[in-house]
Enzyme design. Structure first.
Site, PDB file in Angstrom:
ATOM      1  N   HIS A  86      21.921 -22.673  24.657  1.00 58.30           N
ATOM      2  CA  HIS A  86      20.926 -23.547  25.300  1.00 58.30           C
ATOM      3  C   HIS A  86      19.790 -22.732  25.914  1.00 58.30           C
ATOM      4  CE1 HIS A  86      23.404 -27.286  25.123  1.00 58.30           C
ATOM      5  NE2 HIS A  86      24.379 -26.413  25.110  1.00 58.30           N
ATOM      6  N   ASN A 159      25.209 -33.533  26.358  1.00 57.64           N
ATOM      7  CA  ASN A 159      24.456 -33.308  25.119  1.00 57.64           C
ATOM      8  C   ASN A 159      23.924 -34.635  24.589  1.00 57.64           C
ATOM      9  OD1 ASN A 159      24.770 -30.534  24.905  1.00 57.64           O
ATOM     10  ND2 ASN A 159      26.521 -30.636  23.529  1.00 57.64           N
TER      11      ASN A 159
HETATM   12 FE1  HDE Z   1      27.965 -25.494  27.554  1.00 53.92          FE
HETATM   13  N1  HDE Z   1      27.442 -23.696  28.320  1.00 53.92           N
HETATM   14  N2  HDE Z   1      29.777 -24.779  27.081  1.00 53.92           N
HETATM   15  N3  HDE Z   1      28.477 -27.271  26.635  1.00 53.92           N
HETATM   16  N4  HDE Z   1      26.182 -26.255  27.968  1.00 53.92           N
HETATM   17  C1  HDE Z   1      26.254 -23.395  28.844  1.00 53.92           C
HETATM   18  O1  HDE Z   1      25.905 -22.237  30.841  1.00 53.92           O
HETATM   19  C2  HDE Z   1      30.294 -23.625  27.535  1.00 53.92           C
HETATM   20  C3  HDE Z   1      29.666 -27.557  26.031  1.00 53.92           C
HETATM   21  C4  HDE Z   1      25.771 -27.540  27.811  1.00 53.92           C
HETATM   22  O2  HDE Z   1      20.180 -26.646  30.670  1.00 53.92           O
HETATM   23  C5  HDE Z   1      26.223 -22.035  29.495  1.00 53.92           C
HETATM   24  O3  HDE Z   1      24.121 -22.064  32.223  1.00 53.92           O
HETATM   25  C6  HDE Z   1      31.667 -23.478  27.115  1.00 53.92           C
HETATM   26  C7  HDE Z   1      29.788 -28.959  25.788  1.00 53.92           C
HETATM   27  C8  HDE Z   1      24.404 -27.668  28.233  1.00 53.92           C
HETATM   28  O4  HDE Z   1      20.964 -24.919  31.771  1.00 53.92           O
HETATM   29  C9  HDE Z   1      27.667 -21.546  29.330  1.00 53.92           C
HETATM   30  C10 HDE Z   1      31.943 -24.594  26.358  1.00 53.92           C
HETATM   31  C11 HDE Z   1      28.621 -29.505  26.249  1.00 53.92           C
HETATM   32  C12 HDE Z   1      24.024 -26.404  28.663  1.00 53.92           C
HETATM   33  C13 HDE Z   1      28.308 -22.702  28.597  1.00 53.92           C
HETATM   34  C14 HDE Z   1      30.748 -25.403  26.344  1.00 53.92           C
HETATM   35  C15 HDE Z   1      27.819 -28.437  26.763  1.00 53.92           C
HETATM   36  C16 HDE Z   1      25.151 -25.551  28.495  1.00 53.92           C
HETATM   37  C17 HDE Z   1      25.178 -21.092  29.024  1.00 53.92           C
HETATM   38  C18 HDE Z   1      33.214 -24.962  25.629  1.00 53.92           C
HETATM   39  C19 HDE Z   1      28.200 -30.977  26.220  1.00 53.92           C
HETATM   40  C20 HDE Z   1      22.668 -25.985  29.182  1.00 53.92           C
HETATM   41  C21 HDE Z   1      24.096 -21.099  30.090  1.00 53.92           C
HETATM   42  C22 HDE Z   1      34.354 -24.997  26.443  1.00 53.92           C
HETATM   43  C23 HDE Z   1      29.039 -31.837  27.015  1.00 53.92           C
HETATM   44  C24 HDE Z   1      22.507 -26.260  30.637  1.00 53.92           C
HETATM   45  C25 HDE Z   1      24.660 -21.840  31.173  1.00 53.92           C
HETATM   46  C26 HDE Z   1      21.093 -25.920  31.063  1.00 53.92           C
HETATM   47  C27 HDE Z   1      25.169 -24.193  28.861  1.00 53.92           C
HETATM   48  C28 HDE Z   1      29.605 -22.690  28.286  1.00 53.92           C
HETATM   49  C29 HDE Z   1      30.669 -26.609  25.622  1.00 53.92           C
HETATM   50  C30 HDE Z   1      26.530 -28.662  27.311  1.00 53.92           C
HETATM   51  C31 HDE Z   1      27.851 -20.222  28.644  1.00 53.92           C
HETATM   52  C32 HDE Z   1      32.572 -22.320  27.433  1.00 53.92           C
HETATM   53  C33 HDE Z   1      30.982 -29.692  25.166  1.00 53.92           C
HETATM   54  C34 HDE Z   1      23.556 -28.934  28.212  1.00 53.92           C
HETATM   55  O5  HDE Z   1      28.273 -21.382  30.566  1.00 53.92           O
END
Ligand code: HDE
Length: 712
Positions: A86, A159
Site C-alpha cells: 500500500h 480494502n
Molecule cells: Fe495490510 N498491511 N496486511 N491488509 N493493509 C499494511 O501496514 C498486513 C490485509 C491494508 O493506508 C502495512 O502501515 C498483514 C488485509 C491497508 O496506511 C502492513 C496482512 C487488508 C493498508 C500490513 C495484511 C489489508 C495496509 C504496510 C495479512 C484488508 C494501508 C504499511 C495478515 C482488510 C494502510 C502499514 C494505509 C497496510 C500488514 C492483510 C488492508 C505491513 C500482515 C486483509 C488498507 O503492516
C-alpha cells in the site's frame, strides 16, 4: 576560465546585494511584503541561500558553513521508508455522521448518538506498486479509515474487495513477494501479470475467490469516489451489557460504482499517472464532497453456525441477500490535506486500534495483522512516539505513564511516572467500567491443543468464486475472461498457465474454456483436485456486480469537449450550462491550450491541449466541430485517437454536424450507434441524462462478436 570567473563574480555580487537589502528589512527581495525571513532550523536568519561559504573566490568550501550542512543533512534524510505494501496512497479528512443510536448492539462512542459527527482521516491506496507507481494499476485498493472518536482512535483498515488472497497471516510475505516485482530483475512493477504471481496463485487454491475479484473491473476503479470499501474480516460489536454481535463492515459510495475498461486503464496510466489522486483533490476542492454510507451486516452465533462457510474465513463473503446491509451513517470527505507528507505519508493505521464497543474475532488473518501494523509503524516512522504526530494523535484526552524515546513532544510534567504511587497528583488510573474490556470469547478459552492447522471449515476454495462469476453481467464476465487471458499470457512458463486453467475448471467451465481459448490452448487440463467438492448452485448475488450498482445520474462525472476555431458559441454555452446544472465537470480540449476563437469572435480558453487531454480522462465526450476548425482536428492523430478511443471504450459521444470530417478521418463514419448523439437534434440536458448509464455497453458486445466472428 574567464567566463566562469565572470559567472562566479556575478553570483558573489548578487549575494552581496542580498545581504545588504536583507538587513534593510522592508526592501528585502525575498523577505519583503510581510514574507517571513528564511532561517535555519535553529531560528538563525539566513543571509545567503545561493552560495556555500568558501575560503577564497575559487577555494574550498568550509566546514563551518552550518546553514549549508544543516540544509543538506535534512535533505539527505527527507525520505522515510515507503510502506511495504500500500505504498502509493492518497488521503483526505472528513467526518462520519451517525444516523441513529446503536446502543442496543454496541457501546462504541461513534454510534452512540443520532447526528454525532466523528472526525476521520481516510487513505486510499494500491497494494503492489511502489510509491511512484501509477494509479490505474490492476490491483486491490486500500480503504483505510481512522476515526478520532471521543473514546480513542478506531482504525478500520479495509480494502475495496471484501475477501483476501490467503486465510492465514503466515502466508502474507509469500503472497506479497509473489505479487511485487520479481527480485532478480526488479520488474514488473505494480502488476500481477508475471510468472511469480501466477505460479504462487495457481499453487494456492484458497486465493481463487480473490483472483476472480482482482481480474474483475473492481481492480480498475474509475475513481476512489466510485468504489466500495470492506472491513473484510468478521468483527464483533459489543454493547454495554457485554453482549456480542458479529459484524461485517461495508462502505457504499453514494456516487454509485464505476470502473474503467482495461485498455483505458493502460492509457490513463500514461496520460495521467495521478488520475485517482487528482480526481479526489479536484472533487474536494471544488466542493463536491464524496460520500459513503457505512453498512453493517449483523449476525449472531446461530447464523454463523448455519452459514455454508466459516465466518472466520477471510476468503469468504456473506451475500447481502442473506444478511442485509444496514446503513448506519455517512462518511463525508470535505478537506484535503495541508501537507501530503505530514498527513498521507505519516498516517499510521493499526488494525489493533479499537475502542470499547468493538472487538476482534479469531480470524487468523486479523490476528496476524494485529501484530504487523504496530511493528511496521516503528520501522517507517522511526519512533514509538508516532502516535504524537498530529495526524495520528487521538482527539480525546490521553493519559499514561509511557515516556521518552525518539521525538517525544508530549511529555510528563508531574513527578509520578509509575503506578501505583502515593504522589499528589497521582496521575491517571484505570477505569473498569469505562475502559476497554476484551469480549470473553468462550471458544478462545476452549481452543484445544496447540497445533499448526487449517480448520476443515476453511476447505472450500471454489464455490464463492463461482458465485461471484455467475453474479456478473455478460460484459463483466467477458472482462474477467479477458483479464485472466491477458495476465496469463504474460507468463512465460506454459505449465503455470495450464495449472491456472486447471484451477479455473473448478470455478466455471465457461470461464476455463474461454481463458484456454484466449491463450490458444486447445486441450483443457484436468481440473485441480479440490479439497472439498464445490457447491455449484449458490444463488447469484446482484450486489456483486458493478454495472447493476451504478449511479442514477451523471453528476460528479467529467465531460471532455473537443473544440477548435469557429466552434458554435451558442452550442458550447448550452452544453456547459446544462453540465453545470447537472453538476457535471467540463474540460475543454483544443489543438492548443490557448483555445480557439468561437463563432461569436470570443476566445474559448482550453483546459487541455489535445495531446494532454485524451478521451480516457473523461467519462463521456463531445466533438463540437466547425467548418473552419474540423479539418485541423481531422489532421491531428491525437484528435483522431480521442474519438476512436472513446468509441472503443464504449463511451457516449455527442457531436455536431460539422464534426463529420473528423469521424471520417477516424474511420467511424459508418459506425454510429445509439451511443452517439447529434446535439443538433438532442438537447444537451437529454444527452447528459443518457450519459448516466456511463457506457454504451451494447457497442462493446457487438465489437466482441465481430472479433469472435473474424477469428472463426
Ligand atoms: Fe495490510 N498491511 N496486511 N491488509 N493493509 C499494511 O501496514 C498486513 C490485509 C491494508 O493506508 C502495512 O502501515 C498483514 C488485509 C491497508 O496506511 C502492513 C496482512 C487488508 C493498508 C500490513 C495484511 C489489508 C495496509 C504496510 C495479512 C484488508 C494501508 C504499511 C495478515 C482488510 C494502510 C502499514 C494505509 C497496510 C500488514 C492483510 C488492508 C505491513 C500482515 C486483509 C488498507 O503492516
Amino acid at each position: 576560465m574567464a567566463t566562469s570567473n565572470d559567472d562566479n563574480r556575478q553570483n558573489v555580487e548578487y549575494a552581496d546585494q542580498r545581504v545588504e537589502r536583507g538587513h534593510g528589512g522592508e526592501t528585502h527581495p525575498v523577505a519583503g511584503g510581510g514574507t517571513p525571513r528564511l532561517t535555519t532550523q535553529q531560528g538563525t536568519v539566513v543571509s545567503d541561500d545561493q552560495n556555500t561559504l568558501r575560503a577564497g573566490e575559487r577555494g574550498p568550501s568550509v566546514l563551518e558553513d552550518f546553514h549549508f550542512r544543516e540544509k543538506i543533512f535534512h535533505f539527505d534524510h527527507e525520505r522515510i521508508p515507503e510502506r511495504v505494501v500500500h505504498a502509493r496512497g492518497y488521503g483526505a479528512h472528513g467526518y462520519f455522521e451517525n444516523y441513529e443510536p446503536l446502543t442496543d448492539i454496541t457501546r462504541a462512542d461513534v454510534f452512540s448518538e443520532a447526528g454525532l459527527r466523528t472526525p476521520v482521516f481516510v487513505r486510499f491506496s494500491t497494494v503492489a506498486g511502489n510509491k511512484g507507481s501509477s494509479d490505474l494499476a490492476r490491483d486491490v485498493r486500500g480503504f483505510a479509515v481512522k476515526f478520532y472518536t471521543r473514546a480513542g482512535n478506531w482504525d478500520l483498515v479495509g480494502n475495496n474487495i471484501p475477501v483476501f488472497f490467503i486465510q492465514d497471516a503466515i502466508k502474507f510475505p509469500d503472497i506479497i513477494h509473489a505479487a511485487k516485482a520479481e527480485p532478480d530483475r526488479g520488474f514488473p512493477q505494480a502488476q500481477t501479470a508475471h510468472d511469480n504471481f501466477w505460479d504462487f496463485a495457481s499453487l494456492l487454491p484458497e486465493s481463487t475467490h480473490m483472483l476472480l475479484w482482482i481480474m474483475s473491473d473492481r481492480a480498475i476503479p474509475r475513481s476512489f469516489r466510485f468504489m466500495e470499501g470492506f472491513g473484510v474480516h468478521t468483527f464483533r460489536l459489543v454493547n454495554a451489557e457485554g453482549r456480542s454481535t458479529f459484524v461485517k463492515f461495508h462502505w457504499k459510495p453514494k456516487q454509485g460504482l464505476q470502473s474503467v475498461v482495461w485498455n483505458e486503464a493502460v492509457k490513463i496510466n500514461g496520460a495521467d499517472p495521478d488520475f485517482h489522486r487528482r480526481d479526489l483533490w479536484d472533487a474536494i476542492t471544488q466542493g463536491s464532497f464524496p460520500e459513503w454510507e457505512l453498512g453493517l451486516q449483523l449476525f449472531d452465533d446461530d447464523f454463523a453456525d448455519r452459514f455454508a462457510f466459516d465466518v472466520l474465513d477471510p476468503t469468504k463473503i456473506i451475500p447481502e441477500e442473506e444478511v442485509p446491509v444496514r446503513r448506519v451513517g455517512r462518511l463525508v470527505l470535505d478537506r484535503v490535506v495541508d501537507n501530503f507528507f505530514a498527513e498521507t505519508e505519516q498516517v499510521a493505521f493499526c488494525t489493533q486500534n479499537i475502542v470499547p464497543g468493538i472487538d476482534f474475532t479469531n480470524d487468523p488473518l486479523l490476528q496476524g495483522r494485529n501484530f504487523s501494523y504496530l511493528d511496521t509503524q516503528l520501522k517507517r516512522l522511526g519512533s514509538p512516539n508516532f502516535t504524537q504526530l498530529p495526524v495520528n494523535a487521538p482527539k480525546c484526552p490521553v493519559a499514561h505513564f509511557q515516556q521518552d524515546g525518539h521525538m517525544a513532544t508530549v511529555n510528563q510534567q508531574t513527578r509520578a511516572n509509575y503506578e501505583p504511587n502515593s504522589w499528589d497528583p497521582p496521575g491517571p488510573r484505570e477505569d473498569p467500567a469505562a475502559g476497554f474490556r476484551s469480549y470473553p470469547d468462550g471458544q478462545a478459552g476452549q481452543a484445544g491443543p496447540k497445533r499448526r492447522l487449517r480448520p476443515d471449515s476453511f476447505a472450500d476454495h471454489y464455490s464463492q468464486a463461482r458465485q461471484f462469476f455467475t453474479s456478473q453481467t455478460d460484459i463483466e464476465q467477458q472482462h474477467i475472461i479477458d483479464a485472466f487471458t491477458f495476465e496469463l499470457s504474460k507468463c512465460d512458463r506454459t505449465d503455470i498457465r495450464t495449472r491456472m486453467v486447471a484451477g479455473l475448471r473448478n470455478v466455471h467451465e465457461d470461464l476455463a474454456r474461454s481463458v484456454a481459448d484466449g491463450l490458444g490452448q486447445a486441450e483443457l487440463p484436468d481440473p485441480l483436485p479440490a479439497a472439498r467438492e464445490p457447491i455449484t448452485d449458490l444463488a447469484a448475488s446482484p450486489a456483486l456486480s458493478i454495472l447493476a450498482n451504478g449511479p442514477d445520474s451523471f453528476a460528479g462525472r467529467k465531460l471532455g469537449i473537443l473544440v477548435s476555431d469557429g466552434v458554435d458559441a451558442g452550442k458550447l454555452a448550452e452544453l456547459t450550462s446544462a453540465a453545470e446544472q447537472a453538476q457535471v465537470n467540463v474540460e475543454i480540449v483544443a489543438p492548443a491550450v490557448g483555445g480557439g476563437e468561437a463563432s461569436d469572435g470570443q476566445r474559448v480558453p482550453a483546459d487541455q491541449e489535445i495531446d494532454g487531454g485524451p478521451s480516457v480522462l473523461y467519462d463521456a465526450v463531445v466533438v463540437l466541430g466547425s467548418k473552419q476548425g474540423t479539418p485541423l482536428l481531422a489532421s491531428l492523430p491525437a484528435a483522431r485517437d480521442f474519438l476512436t478511443d472513446a468509441f472503443a471504450h464504449g463511451k457516449f459521444i455527442g457531436f455536431t454536424g460539422d464534426a463529420a470530417p473528423l469521424f471520417e478521418a477516424a474511420g467511424l463514419a459508418g459506425l454510429l450507434d445509439d451511443g452517439f448523439a447529434d446535439l443538433g437534434q438532442l438537447p444537451a440536458g437529454d444527452f447528459l441524462s443518457r450519459c448516466a448509464q456511463l457506457r454504451f455497453w451494447p457497442r462493446q458486445a457487438s465489437l466482441m462478436e465481430k472479433a469472435a466472428a473474424a477469428r472463426g
